[in-house]
Design a protein around this motif. Structure first.
Motif, PDB file in Angstrom:
ATOM      1  N   ARG A  42      47.591  16.984   5.785  1.00  0.00           N
ATOM      2  CA  ARG A  42      46.909  15.758   5.377  1.00  0.00           C
ATOM      3  C   ARG A  42      45.401  15.969   5.250  1.00  0.00           C
ATOM      4  NH1 ARG A  42      48.072  11.369   9.945  1.00  0.00           N
ATOM      5  NH2 ARG A  42      46.576  10.167   8.734  1.00  0.00           N
ATOM      6  N   GLU A  95      43.470  14.812   1.865  1.00  0.00           N
ATOM      7  CA  GLU A  95      42.327  13.916   1.858  1.00  0.00           C
ATOM      8  C   GLU A  95      41.084  14.609   1.319  1.00  0.00           C
ATOM      9  OE1 GLU A  95      42.170  12.802   5.942  1.00  0.00           O
ATOM     10  OE2 GLU A  95      43.732  11.279   5.766  1.00  0.00           O
ATOM     11  N   GLN A 128      46.920   9.304  -3.545  1.00  0.00           N
ATOM     12  CA  GLN A 128      48.148   9.863  -2.995  1.00  0.00           C
ATOM     13  C   GLN A 128      49.339   8.981  -3.373  1.00  0.00           C
ATOM     14  OE1 GLN A 128      45.444   9.360  -0.470  1.00  0.00           O
ATOM     15  NE2 GLN A 128      44.720  11.340  -1.194  1.00  0.00           N
ATOM     16  N   GLY A 171      46.505   5.829   1.637  1.00  0.00           N
ATOM     17  CA  GLY A 171      46.595   7.259   1.942  1.00  0.00           C
ATOM     18  C   GLY A 171      47.755   7.622   2.855  1.00  0.00           C
TER      19      GLY A 171
END
Length: 607
Positions: free
Chosen positions: A470, A474, A480, A495
């Motif tokens: 993750r 990010e 996403q 997200g």
């Protein structure tokens, strides 16, 4: 804090290279330590020494006599002749291990999608890894050492493991030592960081974010690291500081110092400029999947992998894909690349689109085994642009960790992480305008990941990333989307956190095997005829029963204590002891009945 184990003047050398030189350190009760460093610098070697799996050339490892150490190696091998259940809990009956909340939690978090009765030898590498991790975590250990535990775990599995490790001991008890490239995971579980480099170990307070700041300060003050590496660290620090607010609140993360360090550092990506450049290279049309459905053969039975999915990629879009195992993330990339045709619907491809895919296996390099690293890149192109600047193939190769000496290594002699780096470079110098990366972080260390992210920051094209990391998602993607196993594709405005909330709210969407353990499966129940109401009631029953068992366990503990105190007296009251024993027997019978109810409720969810 009590001392658990330690090392004194450890020394390890391989042929002409020194891996560790005079290293002394210790692990205390309450320590949660993450180890970072470049591939090959000795992280796994140090962990094996501390676990006393190998012996050093010099120095010694000491351990408190009563300390139990659980260790997960990258190459752990399970007995292939055992079933999954036997490999984890041995010969225990279901009702025996099911009475432990900790064991139930581990089973549900790690092996709910694994066939409980399948032989270990039939499992995939990822499934074997989950089984080995579950076997370790159900044990009672004072110290747990994990070498790359997040490999083969999806985003949900990584989040579960982080939460489990945070809750496993009281804050001042137990010791944890982890080697991982997953920077989000490091920040979640670590209170200290050890950096292994140049045959020594440096310690830092805090997790990965705090370590990035401390290392930047150290590099600037000592002026021993070349300016290129400092700039990479500062650039990643800038993203950490400007990113999610939670990161800036980490203990020991000094915001004032961070602001001073990054005052002259530009944003990691100039999104507007990149999108403008991408538009000039791609036009308005990139790749569109229009109302597609796909049915696949799953063990002799048809399964609908996608149902009426529409996905439109825009010029310069940076999309991250997350999802449960088996939901079709890799297949979706292959459909976008034109390798898999949908059962229904169509792929619309822009006229100027040139795609490149970084696969998980990196088999594309097999035919180039006798070539040198630099030869592979120069065969594609000798000069290309990064962030508006022209760099030579040699400079680019060096930027991703291939030193002058390493550039002349044969491809067949490269490690898994080095092969992945080389193939990514090979794809980039081919100048695609749509780049798709399938689990790109496998086998890479944190420094290499930072370098790759730096290259991607200046890359003007459409990017699609499938990853369980993750932090990477990010860092390099702006939007996403999720595949939850129900055939649909969902936007995630919130997200990865939103994805985890969706998974918690609808666990029945997991893609599982039909023979998962009856006590741990998260299947929707469609295969056993249970209605959604039955499933909701079964989940409520499980929660209620677990609360009752916990209360009864506490009562039994008090009875045991009373019996010990009464039996220790010289004039023990045997009638009183008999009464206590009768109460204990009744509670045990009640527990047995509740455990049977628990298994029945679990079967409603699992078969």
């Amino acid at each position: 804090m009590a001392h658990l184990l330690g090392a004194e003047n450890l020394g390890v050398a391989f042929v002409t290279r020194t891996i560790l030189d005079g290293v002394s350190l210790g692990l205390e009760d309450g320590d949660r330590i993450g180890m970072v460093g470049r591939n090959g610098d000795g992280k796994s070697t140090l962990m094996r020494l501390l676990a006393q799996r190998t012996t050093p050339d010099s120095g010694r490892v000491t351990r408190r006599r009563d300390v139990s150490v659980g260790y997960l190696d990258q190459t752990d091998v399970l007995d292939g002749s055992l079933s999954v259940g036997e490999a984890i809990v041995g010969t225990q009956d279901d009702h025996e291990w099911a009475s432990s909340p900790k064991i139930r939690d581990v089973m549900g978090g790690l092996v709910s999608e694994v066939d409980w009765h399948a032989p270990v030898s039939s499992l995939s590498g990822g499934q074997k890894r989950r089984v080995a991790l579950a076997k370790l975590l159900i044990g009672d250990h004072d110290v747990i050492m994990l070498d790359e535990p997040t490999n083969h775990l999806d985003v949900e599995g990584v989040a579960w493991l982080a939460e489990h490790l945070k809750q496993r001991w009281r804050p001042t008890e137990g010791g944890l030592l982890v080697v991982t490239h997953d920077r989000w995971f490091l920040d979640e579980i670590s209170t200290r960081t050890w950096e292994v480099h140049d045959a020594i170990v440096d310690g830092f307070d805090g997790g990965y974010a705090a370590y990035v700041l401390a290392r930047a300060e150290r590099d600037r003050m000592n002026a021993v690291i070349e300016s290129k590496r400092v700039q990479l660290v500062k650039k990643e620090l800038a993203w950490l500081r400007r990113g999610a607010p939670a990161r800036t609140a980490k203990p020991k993360f000094r915001i004032e110092a961070a602001n001073e360090l990054i005052a002259d550092v530009p944003e990691p990506r100039d999104t507007l400029a990149l999108n403008k450049m991408a538009m000039s290279r791609l036009g308005r049309d990139v790749l569109d999947l229009e109302d597609i459905s796909l049915t696949i053969d799953a063990g002799g039975q048809e399964r609908q992998l996608f149902s009426n999915v529409t996905l439109r990629l825009a010029p310069g879009q940076r999309l991250g894909l997350v999802g449960v195992n088996g939901s079709g993330k890799t297949t979706l990339l292959r459909m976008l690349n034109g390798e898999v045709a949908p059962t229904k619907g169509r792929l619309k491809r822009g006229k100027t689109v040139q795609t490149a895919v970084l696969s998980q296996e990196v088999r594309e390099l097999d035919e180039l085994g006798d070539s040198r690293v630099i030869e592979v890149i120069e065969a594609e192109k000798r000069v290309f642009s990064v962030g508006g600047k022209e760099v030579s193939a040699s400079q680019l190769v060096e930027q991703l960790g291939f030193t002058n000496e390493k550039q002349w290594t044969r491809v067949s002699e490269l490690s898994g992480g080095e092969r992945r780096r080389l193939q990514l470079l090979r794809l980039l110098v081919g100048e695609p305008n749509v780049l798709m990366l399938d689990e790109p972080t496998n086998d890479l260390d944190t420094d290499t990941l930072s370098a790759i992210e730096d290259v991607l920051d200046g890359w003007p094209g459409t990017l699609v990333v499938v990853s369980h990391d993750r932090y990477l998602l990010e860092r390099v993607t702006d939007t996403q989307m999720a595949l939850l196993g129900d055939g649909r594709l969902r936007d995630l405005p919130g997200g990865v956190d939103q994805y985890l909330e969706l998974r918690r709210a609808a666990p029945s969407l997991a893609v599982t095997g039909s023979s998962a353990s009856p006590a741990i499966s998260k299947d929707s129940g469609a295969g056993n005829g249970s209605s959604e109401a039955d499933l909701r009631q079964a989940r409520k029953d499980l929660a209620r029963i677990e609360r009752q068992i916990t209360k009864i366990d506490a009562q039994k503990g008090r009875l045991h204590q009373q019996m010990e105190e009464a039996g220790a007296k010289p004039d023990a009251d045997f009638e009183y002891l008999a009464d206590l024993n009768a109460k204990l027997t009744a509670l045990q019978e009640e527990t047995d009945g509740l455990e049977e109810q628990w298994l029945l409720a679990a079967e409603v969810l699992g078969e």
